[in-house]
Design an enzyme around this catalytic site. Structure first.
Site, PDB file in Angstrom:
ATOM      1  N   SER A 122       0.852  -1.183   0.000  1.00  0.00           N
ATOM      2  CA  SER A 122       0.000   0.000   0.000  1.00  0.00           C
ATOM      3  C   SER A 122       0.887   1.232   0.000  1.00  0.00           C
ATOM      4  O   SER A 122       2.002   1.196   0.517  1.00  0.00           O
ATOM      5  CB  SER A 122      -0.902  -0.027   1.238  1.00  0.00           C
ATOM      6  N   LYS A 123       0.368   2.323  -0.585  1.00  0.00           N
ATOM      7  CA  LYS A 123       1.216   3.519  -0.625  1.00  0.00           C
ATOM      8  C   LYS A 123       1.503   4.045   0.777  1.00  0.00           C
ATOM      9  O   LYS A 123       2.406   4.818   0.981  1.00  0.00           O
ATOM     10  CB  LYS A 123       0.621   4.602  -1.522  1.00  0.00           C
ATOM     11  N   ARG A 124       0.729   3.563   1.747  1.00  0.00           N
ATOM     12  CA  ARG A 124       0.977   3.994   3.122  1.00  0.00           C
ATOM     13  C   ARG A 124       2.023   3.134   3.842  1.00  0.00           C
ATOM     14  O   ARG A 124       2.511   3.491   4.896  1.00  0.00           O
ATOM     15  CB  ARG A 124      -0.331   4.006   3.914  1.00  0.00           C
TER      16      ARG A 124
END
Ligand code: GLU
Ligand code: ZN
Length: 497
Positions: free
Chosen positions: A265-267
């Site tokens: 995830s981009k997080r």
């Protein structure tokens, strides 16, 4: 799967069109890289467009970071921010009249309509459809409103969004990575293209700009696959309006999986491009690794330059299966690129980590000549440039790092005796030769019945603080006679003798 590219090569026009939200992440960069490589391979054009139509989420800082990241990586673009181009502006926030005009024309030609349904009404009907086992997407309620119904809604003061009218036939296309795909009408209901407040949505602005910017190939992440049938249908309407010429080809790049086989995830912290920059990945090393997320250069070769990648990159060779992000492999590949640098380039590349704010020593403690002397020994040892500080800190810190585990491991019974002899021999040695320093420690070991490995361990820990490090005798030589002897004295004192 080989798929023909129907257009002549140089007419290839691809785009990289991120939204400026948050920090750039590796998935985004992989998309940029594949588009860039595809454009360069075909001698085509890479358009860089900023999809900043969501004022609540977009930021100028993120926009600047995107530009800075692409510049750092060396992924150059032919049209876009800063370089301009025939389809400027390349920031969607500056193209609002275009979208309003297209939306109006789509409505005039019956390809889109006002939808007055409230969120509550939509939810009630969705729940009913679900309960009855029917598809639960938008049910087309406002497709055929009578003039009276519209007048009634307007009298109520209801806001309307603009919805695109999907054709009643399936949408089929040949994905450049996945082959032929078909989406049936039940699965692709009419969708919103303009908010009630007049703000155009991604569903509209992205294909409109792809059309106006004459994009021939849309290469993007698999997460956007479900928007493709909508965009193709919208494209067909745009062709009717004379806004678009051809429907582009689409290729969806595989998911990137992170820890525990979950989608990266981009997080996730390990997804952040800034992390790789701070750890000292070389642009070429990082790009080399990212190229392998869904593509391969050759069965027996993982390490290559970007020029080599460009020469071989074909979208048809991209694999549809999810790719696994493997940090260890990324570092190993980066290490190969570090070893490929010239010694001068390596020494220069490390400088940021040898200075504030990364370096753990005072700025004035850094000694450029000592660094130049030790750098060649360090070049083969580090996989990321940030590791350089731990390898050379003994040169620039007042005293070696205090690492208890290393001390406990090297300082055994008899170590003080060995160190005392080694100090004598080193004091008398010829410091112009690393070989002579080795002979001195070897001889000290012989006195105490120790082989070289055992004899040098306490010396190394006394001088560098660590049990492992760069070649010891060259290290001592670069540190210098006085400082080396001083440190051995300090170790002897710490050992109580
Ligand atoms: N702005 C979109 C995104 O960042 C672009 C998606 C696309 O490539 O169509 O997700
Ligand atoms: Zn409606």
């Amino acid at each position: 799967m080989a798929s023909p590219t129907p257009r002549p090569d140089a007419s290839v026009r691809v785009r990289f069109c991120p939204s400026p939200t948050g920090n750039p992440h590796v998935g985004l960069i992989r998309t940029a890289l594949f588009n860039w490589a595809f454009a360069r391979h075909h001698g085509g054009t890479l358009v860089f467009r900023i999809e900043d139509t969501d004022a609540a989420r977009d930021s100028e800082e993120s926009y600047q970071q995107l530009l800075d990241s692409l510049r750092w990586l060396g992924l150059d673009w032919d049209e876009g921010p800063e370089v301009g181009g025939p389809h400027a502006p390349y920031r969607q926030s500056q193209r609002m009249e275009i979208y309003a005009d297209v939306a109006r024309r789509l409505k005039e030609t019956g390809h889109a309509y006002d939808c007055y349904c409230t969120p509550e009404e939509l939810e009630t009907r969705r729940a009913a459809a679900r309960a009855a086992g029917r598809p639960s997407g938008y049910d087309g309620h406002c497709r055929t409103l009578t003039a009276e119904q519209v007048a009634g809604y307007l009298a109520e003061g209801r806001p309307a969004i603009v919805r695109f009218r999907m054709p009643d036939q399936p949408v089929t296309f040949t994905d450049l990575v996945r082959g032929e795909l078909t989406f049936t009408p039940e699965n692709v209901p009419d969708f919103g293209i303009v908010r009630a407040n007049g703000a155009p949505l991604y569903t509209l602005v992205n294909p409109v700009d792809d059309a106006l910017m004459e994009i021939t190939h849309v290469l993007r992440g698999e997460d956007l696959l479900s928007s493709t049938p909508r965009q193709i249908a919208l494209y067909q309407a745009l062709i009717e309006l004379g806004v678009a010429k051809d429907v582009p080809e689409f290729g969806h790049l595989p998911y990137v999986m992170g820890e525990g086989n979950k989608k990266l995830s981009k997080r996730d912290p390990e997804a952040s491009l800034n992390l790789y920059r701070e750890r000292g990945f070389l642009p070429e090393g990082l790009l080399n690794y990212l190229s392998l997320l869904g593509w391969s250069y050759a069965a027996d070769q993982d390490v290559f330059t970007m020029a080599e990648m460009v020469s071989r990159f074909e979208i048809a060779d991209v694999n549809a299966n999810p790719a696994r992000f493997d940090l260890k492999k990324a570092e190993a590949i980066n290490g190969d690129h570090i070893r490929r640098l010239t010694p001068e380039a390596f020494a220069a590349a490390c400088l940021p980590w040898l200075r504030a704010p990364y370096a753990p020593w005072a700025p004035e403690a850094f000694d450029e000549a000592a660094w130049q002397a030790i750098a060649p020994y360090a070049q083969t040892r580090v996989t990321v440039l940030a590791d350089i500080t731990a390898n050379v800190d003994f040169l620039f810190l007042d005293r070696p790092v205090a690492d208890e585990a290393s001390w406990a491991k090297a300082m055994k019974e008899g170590s003080a005796d060995l160190l005392r002899t080694a100090r004598e021999r080193l004091a008398a040695a010829d410091w112009s030769s690393a070989e002579a320093l080795k002979e001195a420690v070897l001889a000290a070991g012989e006195v105490h019945g120790l082989k070289l490995g055992k004899a040098q361990a306490p010396v190394r820990v006394a001088v560098t603080g660590r049990t492992v490090g760069l070649p010891l005798f060259e290290s001592l030589q670069i540190l210098g006679r006085d400082r080396t002897l001083e440190r051995i004295d300090a170790a002897l004192a710490a050992l109580g003798s």
